[in-house]
Design a protein around this motif. Structure first.
Motif, PDB file in Angstrom:
ATOM      1  N   ALA A 142     -24.038 -45.553  -6.953  1.00 54.45           N
ATOM      2  CA  ALA A 142     -23.087 -46.427  -7.150  1.00 54.45           C
ATOM      3  C   ALA A 142     -23.700 -47.618  -7.996  1.00 54.45           C
ATOM      4  O   ALA A 142     -23.093 -48.351  -8.854  1.00 54.45           O
ATOM      5  CB  ALA A 142     -22.440 -46.598  -6.076  1.00 54.45           C
ATOM      6  N   MET A 143     -24.829 -48.310  -7.526  1.00 48.85           N
ATOM      7  CA  MET A 143     -25.354 -49.255  -7.899  1.00 48.85           C
ATOM      8  C   MET A 143     -25.563 -49.237  -9.435  1.00 48.85           C
ATOM      9  O   MET A 143     -25.223 -50.020 -10.257  1.00 48.85           O
ATOM     10  CB  MET A 143     -26.553 -49.756  -7.232  1.00 48.85           C
ATOM     11  CG  MET A 143     -27.145 -51.178  -7.557  1.00 48.85           C
ATOM     12  SD  MET A 143     -28.553 -51.261  -6.512  1.00 48.85           S
ATOM     13  CE  MET A 143     -28.893 -52.952  -6.961  1.00 48.85           C
ATOM     14  N   ARG A 144     -26.339 -48.024  -9.550  1.00 45.70           N
ATOM     15  CA  ARG A 144     -26.728 -47.866 -11.195  1.00 45.70           C
ATOM     16  C   ARG A 144     -25.447 -47.601 -11.957  1.00 45.70           C
ATOM     17  O   ARG A 144     -25.465 -48.125 -13.361  1.00 45.70           O
ATOM     18  CB  ARG A 144     -27.526 -46.680 -11.119  1.00 45.70           C
ATOM     19  CG  ARG A 144     -29.096 -46.967 -10.688  1.00 45.70           C
ATOM     20  CD  ARG A 144     -29.746 -47.891 -11.551  1.00 45.70           C
ATOM     21  NE  ARG A 144     -31.075 -47.959 -11.008  1.00 45.70           N
ATOM     22  CZ  ARG A 144     -31.499 -49.436 -10.597  1.00 45.70           C
ATOM     23  NH1 ARG A 144     -30.728 -50.279 -10.348  1.00 45.70           N
ATOM     24  NH2 ARG A 144     -32.878 -49.343  -9.975  1.00 45.70           N
ATOM     25  N   CYS A 145     -24.254 -46.981 -11.541  1.00 42.09           N
ATOM     26  CA  CYS A 145     -23.095 -47.011 -12.089  1.00 42.09           C
ATOM     27  C   CYS A 145     -22.603 -48.251 -12.798  1.00 42.09           C
ATOM     28  O   CYS A 145     -22.391 -48.607 -13.729  1.00 42.09           O
ATOM     29  CB  CYS A 145     -22.245 -45.904 -11.484  1.00 42.09           C
ATOM     30  SG  CYS A 145     -22.613 -44.274 -11.267  1.00 42.09           S
ATOM     31  N   MET A 146     -22.526 -49.232 -11.646  1.00 35.95           N
ATOM     32  CA  MET A 146     -22.079 -50.416 -11.805  1.00 35.95           C
ATOM     33  C   MET A 146     -23.017 -51.236 -12.780  1.00 35.95           C
ATOM     34  O   MET A 146     -22.496 -51.931 -13.597  1.00 35.95           O
ATOM     35  CB  MET A 146     -22.206 -51.407 -10.556  1.00 35.95           C
ATOM     36  CG  MET A 146     -21.809 -52.888 -10.569  1.00 35.95           C
ATOM     37  SD  MET A 146     -23.359 -53.938 -11.062  1.00 35.95           S
ATOM     38  CE  MET A 146     -24.199 -53.902  -9.615  1.00 35.95           C
ATOM     39  N   HIS A 147     -24.445 -51.041 -12.744  1.00 39.51           N
ATOM     40  CA  HIS A 147     -25.350 -51.511 -13.899  1.00 39.51           C
ATOM     41  C   HIS A 147     -24.878 -50.813 -15.408  1.00 39.51           C
ATOM     42  O   HIS A 147     -24.864 -51.787 -16.360  1.00 39.51           O
ATOM     43  CB  HIS A 147     -26.561 -51.380 -13.496  1.00 39.51           C
ATOM     44  CG  HIS A 147     -27.385 -52.087 -12.385  1.00 39.51           C
ATOM     45  ND1 HIS A 147     -28.220 -51.485 -11.508  1.00 39.51           N
ATOM     46  CD2 HIS A 147     -26.809 -53.271 -11.842  1.00 39.51           C
ATOM     47  CE1 HIS A 147     -28.541 -52.366 -10.842  1.00 39.51           C
ATOM     48  NE2 HIS A 147     -27.816 -53.346 -10.895  1.00 39.51           N
ATOM     49  N   MET A 148     -24.278 -49.817 -15.323  1.00 36.38           N
ATOM     50  CA  MET A 148     -24.178 -49.188 -16.725  1.00 36.38           C
ATOM     51  C   MET A 148     -22.475 -49.741 -17.123  1.00 36.38           C
ATOM     52  O   MET A 148     -22.198 -49.606 -18.303  1.00 36.38           O
ATOM     53  CB  MET A 148     -23.799 -47.533 -16.430  1.00 36.38           C
ATOM     54  CG  MET A 148     -24.973 -46.906 -16.170  1.00 36.38           C
ATOM     55  SD  MET A 148     -25.568 -46.405 -18.013  1.00 36.38           S
ATOM     56  CE  MET A 148     -24.476 -45.972 -19.007  1.00 36.38           C
TER      57      MET A 148
END
Length: 191
Positions: A60-66
């Motif tokens: 979820a964190m990496r999706c947010m970074h994307m």
């Protein structure tokens, strides 16, 4: 215990071998379909219990970074899911009651479901629009298949899940033409 670290080196080498073997069995079509489902969803909701839940939180964190709008089920800021959204469910067994319930409700509300599991034939896999099979042994599957791991319980599944989800992010970066430097612009700055 050896003072020269050779025993630890052996364990790490064995674990890396298990990871390579397990990740190498993930179907390319399944992986591509999963990445496209996450990339194309207007909003992504993520669910998992225990250590699998920790892995989906990292995703979820990496999706947010994307730049994706991503929520983890159970967080107090998670809004209602709606038609067209995507629920990503990570469950080794594919039968965790709360996750089966979330999956059914999401489908009823018109959301799509993508599952990552050891048992694609279990309830969550059968309900999902897209299912990725991670062929990792657990205490339960060792009895059924005879395939074993040197690691306890679901560790191999959870580690493979994290690496698979990170590889999904790399694919999404390619699809979106987003660089790590651009993603870093979304990194938390109140640290």
């Amino acid at each position: 215990m050896a003072k020269d670290g050779k025993e630890m080196d052996f364990r790490l080498e064995a674990m890396l071998g298990e990871l390579k073997g397990t990740l190498g069995k993930i179907g390319g079509e399944q992986a591509a379909e999963f990445a496209q489902a996450v990339y194309g969803a207007p909003r992504v909701f993520l669910a998992g219990c225990g250590r699998s839940g920790l892995m989906v939180r990292a995703f979820a964190m990496r999706c947010m970074h994307m730049g994706k709008t991503a929520y983890v089920l159970g967080d107090v800021t998670t809004p209602a899911i709606a038609a067209g959204d995507l629920l990503v469910v990570a469950s080794g067994s594919g039968e965790t009651e709360s996750l089966v319930s979330h999956t059914r409700k999401a489908k009823k509300l018109g959301a799509k479901v993508a599952a990552v599991t050891i048992y694609p034939q279990a309830a969550i896999g059968r309900l999902a629009d897209c299912t990725v099979w991670i062929n990792a042994p657990t205490a339960k599957s060792e009895q059924e298949t005879g395939v074993t791991s040197i690691q306890p319980m679901g560790s191999l599944f959870e580690q493979s899940l994290l690496l698979f989800l990170d590889a999904t992010i790399v694919r999404m970066m390619e699809l979106a033409g987003v660089s790590p430097a651009e993603m870093f612009q979304n990194h938390a700055n109140l640290e």
